[in-house]
Design a protein around this motif. Structure first.
Motif, PDB file in Angstrom:
ATOM      1  N   PHE A   1       0.843  -1.197   0.000  1.00 23.91           N
ATOM      2  CA  PHE A   1       0.000   0.000   0.000  1.00 23.91           C
ATOM      3  C   PHE A   1       0.884   1.255   0.000  1.00 23.91           C
ATOM      4  CE2 PHE A   1      -1.780   3.404   2.639  1.00 23.91           C
ATOM      5  CZ  PHE A   1      -2.818   3.807   1.818  1.00 23.91           C
ATOM      6  N   LYS A   2       1.843   1.299   0.898  1.00 19.87           N
ATOM      7  CA  LYS A   2       2.708   2.475   1.001  1.00 19.87           C
ATOM      8  C   LYS A   2       3.542   2.655  -0.264  1.00 19.87           C
ATOM      9  CE  LYS A   2       2.869   2.534   6.009  1.00 19.87           C
ATOM     10  NZ  LYS A   2       3.691   2.425   7.217  1.00 19.87           N
ATOM     11  N   SER A   3       4.026   1.565  -0.802  1.00 21.19           N
ATOM     12  CA  SER A   3       4.804   1.627  -2.046  1.00 21.19           C
ATOM     13  C   SER A   3       3.950   2.163  -3.186  1.00 21.19           C
ATOM     14  CB  SER A   3       5.336   0.241  -2.414  1.00 21.19           C
ATOM     15  OG  SER A   3       6.183  -0.234  -1.413  1.00 21.19           O
ATOM     16  N   ARG A   4       2.718   1.702  -3.259  1.00 16.60           N
ATOM     17  CA  ARG A   4       1.809   2.158  -4.326  1.00 16.60           C
ATOM     18  C   ARG A   4       1.528   3.652  -4.208  1.00 16.60           C
ATOM     19  NH1 ARG A   4      -1.042   1.518  -8.494  1.00 16.60           N
ATOM     20  NH2 ARG A   4      -3.257   1.939  -8.714  1.00 16.60           N
ATOM     21  N   VAL A   5       1.309   4.124  -2.994  1.00 21.95           N
ATOM     22  CA  VAL A   5       1.044   5.550  -2.780  1.00 21.95           C
ATOM     23  C   VAL A   5       2.224   6.385  -3.280  1.00 21.95           C
ATOM     24  CG1 VAL A   5       0.777   7.326  -0.996  1.00 21.95           C
ATOM     25  CG2 VAL A   5      -0.605   5.241  -0.890  1.00 21.95           C
ATOM     26  N   VAL A   6       3.432   6.000  -2.907  1.00 28.73           N
ATOM     27  CA  VAL A   6       4.624   6.739  -3.352  1.00 28.73           C
ATOM     28  C   VAL A   6       4.749   6.669  -4.870  1.00 28.73           C
ATOM     29  CG1 VAL A   6       7.148   6.837  -3.267  1.00 28.73           C
ATOM     30  CG2 VAL A   6       5.840   6.470  -1.163  1.00 28.73           C
ATOM     31  N   TRP A   7       4.537   5.485  -5.434  1.00 32.47           N
ATOM     32  CA  TRP A   7       4.638   5.340  -6.890  1.00 32.47           C
ATOM     33  C   TRP A   7       3.637   6.254  -7.600  1.00 32.47           C
ATOM     34  CZ3 TRP A   7       1.221   3.773 -10.673  1.00 32.47           C
ATOM     35  CH2 TRP A   7       1.785   3.602 -11.943  1.00 32.47           C
ATOM     36  N   LEU A   8       2.404   6.327  -7.090  1.00 31.33           N
ATOM     37  CA  LEU A   8       1.399   7.195  -7.713  1.00 31.33           C
ATOM     38  C   LEU A   8       1.840   8.658  -7.692  1.00 31.33           C
ATOM     39  CD1 LEU A   8      -1.890   5.608  -6.348  1.00 31.33           C
ATOM     40  CD2 LEU A   8      -1.251   5.823  -8.760  1.00 31.33           C
ATOM     41  N   ILE A   9       2.401   9.080  -6.585  1.00 32.32           N
ATOM     42  CA  ILE A   9       2.866  10.472  -6.491  1.00 32.32           C
ATOM     43  C   ILE A   9       4.003  10.704  -7.479  1.00 32.32           C
ATOM     44  CG2 ILE A   9       3.943  12.208  -5.006  1.00 32.32           C
ATOM     45  CD1 ILE A   9       2.425  10.771  -2.640  1.00 32.32           C
ATOM     46  N   LEU A  10       4.983   9.809  -7.486  1.00 31.99           N
ATOM     47  CA  LEU A  10       6.115   9.952  -8.410  1.00 31.99           C
ATOM     48  C   LEU A  10       5.669   9.900  -9.868  1.00 31.99           C
ATOM     49  CD1 LEU A  10       8.722   7.665  -6.610  1.00 31.99           C
ATOM     50  CD2 LEU A  10       8.804  10.171  -6.821  1.00 31.99           C
ATOM     51  N   ASP A  11       4.593   9.162 -10.127  1.00 28.35           N
ATOM     52  CA  ASP A  11       4.079   9.001 -11.486  1.00 28.35           C
ATOM     53  C   ASP A  11       3.165  10.158 -11.917  1.00 28.35           C
ATOM     54  OD1 ASP A  11       4.119   7.278 -13.803  1.00 28.35           O
ATOM     55  OD2 ASP A  11       2.015   6.804 -13.372  1.00 28.35           O
ATOM     56  N   GLY A  12       3.021  11.160 -11.060  1.00 25.06           N
ATOM     57  CA  GLY A  12       2.218  12.327 -11.431  1.00 25.06           C
ATOM     58  C   GLY A  12       0.745  12.201 -11.134  1.00 25.06           C
ATOM     59  N   ALA A  13       0.378  11.312 -10.217  1.00 17.05           N
ATOM     60  CA  ALA A  13      -1.031  11.138  -9.852  1.00 17.05           C
ATOM     61  C   ALA A  13      -1.224  11.346  -8.341  1.00 17.05           C
ATOM     62  CB  ALA A  13      -1.516   9.756 -10.279  1.00 17.05           C
ATOM     63  N   PRO A  14      -0.856  12.541  -7.840  1.00 16.51           N
ATOM     64  CA  PRO A  14      -0.983  12.763  -6.402  1.00 16.51           C
ATOM     65  C   PRO A  14      -2.433  12.737  -5.914  1.00 16.51           C
ATOM     66  CG  PRO A  14      -0.474  14.819  -7.492  1.00 16.51           C
ATOM     67  CD  PRO A  14      -0.345  13.727  -8.521  1.00 16.51           C
ATOM     68  N   GLU A  15      -3.367  13.146  -6.767  1.00 12.34           N
ATOM     69  CA  GLU A  15      -4.779  13.119  -6.369  1.00 12.34           C
ATOM     70  C   GLU A  15      -5.235  11.686  -6.117  1.00 12.34           C
ATOM     71  OE1 GLU A  15      -3.702  14.661  -9.154  1.00 12.34           O
ATOM     72  OE2 GLU A  15      -4.208  16.786  -8.927  1.00 12.34           O
ATOM     73  N   GLU A  16      -4.786  10.759  -6.956  1.00 11.52           N
ATOM     74  CA  GLU A  16      -5.136   9.347  -6.781  1.00 11.52           C
ATOM     75  C   GLU A  16      -4.496   8.801  -5.504  1.00 11.52           C
ATOM     76  OE1 GLU A  16      -7.066   5.826  -7.439  1.00 11.52           O
ATOM     77  OE2 GLU A  16      -7.351   7.698  -8.549  1.00 11.52           O
ATOM     78  N   ALA A  17      -3.278   9.214  -5.234  1.00 10.55           N
ATOM     79  CA  ALA A  17      -2.603   8.796  -4.006  1.00 10.55           C
ATOM     80  C   ALA A  17      -3.359   9.314  -2.782  1.00 10.55           C
ATOM     81  CB  ALA A  17      -1.159   9.303  -3.987  1.00 10.55           C
TER      82      ALA A  17
END
Length: 119
Positions: A4-20
């Motif tokens: 879960f935590k890894s996915r949240v960071v990946w989403l932010i790094l991937d330009g999807a902070p709203e999804e995170a």
């Protein structure tokens, strides 16, 4: 491994902070905070971001910061620690940093684990 935590960071790094932020809010059972570029007037000192409990909004100084998991997660911690009833800021800066760093370290561990499997 906390995926879960890894996915949240990946989403932010991937330009999807709203999804995170949506995933974080669902996980911690809180409202999804708004996310805006540009700091509020009284917070224009040298900060990458800030959280305003009054309107449940995370502000970042510029669009580059939208892909910085340390800032987004730090400010989400303040959102998490602000009570819904009185909207009083209850998180310390040090604890917000620790919260954000925990997510980033889990992400780094997941990357390392994946690289070791690929070798």
């Amino acid at each position: 491994m906390d995926h879960f935590k890894s996915r949240v960071v990946w989403l932010i790094l991937d330009g999807a902070p709203e999804e995170a932020l949506k995933l974080l809010a669902e996980n911690y059972q809180v409202a999804i905070p708004d996310l805006k570029v540009g700091m509020p007037k009284k917070h224009k000192f040298k900060a990458w971001g800030c959280y305003t409990a009054k309107n449940q909004t995370i502000y970042v100084c510029n669009s580059d910061v939208l892909v910085n998991p340390l800032v987004i997660l730090h400010e989400f911690y303040h959102h998490l620690r602000s009570r819904a009833v009185d909207r009083v800021h209850r998180g310390t800066e040090n604890k917000a940093d620790q919260f954000a760093m925990d997510f980033v370290l889990q992400y780094q561990a997941a990357i390392k684990e994946t690289q070791q499997k690929d070798q």
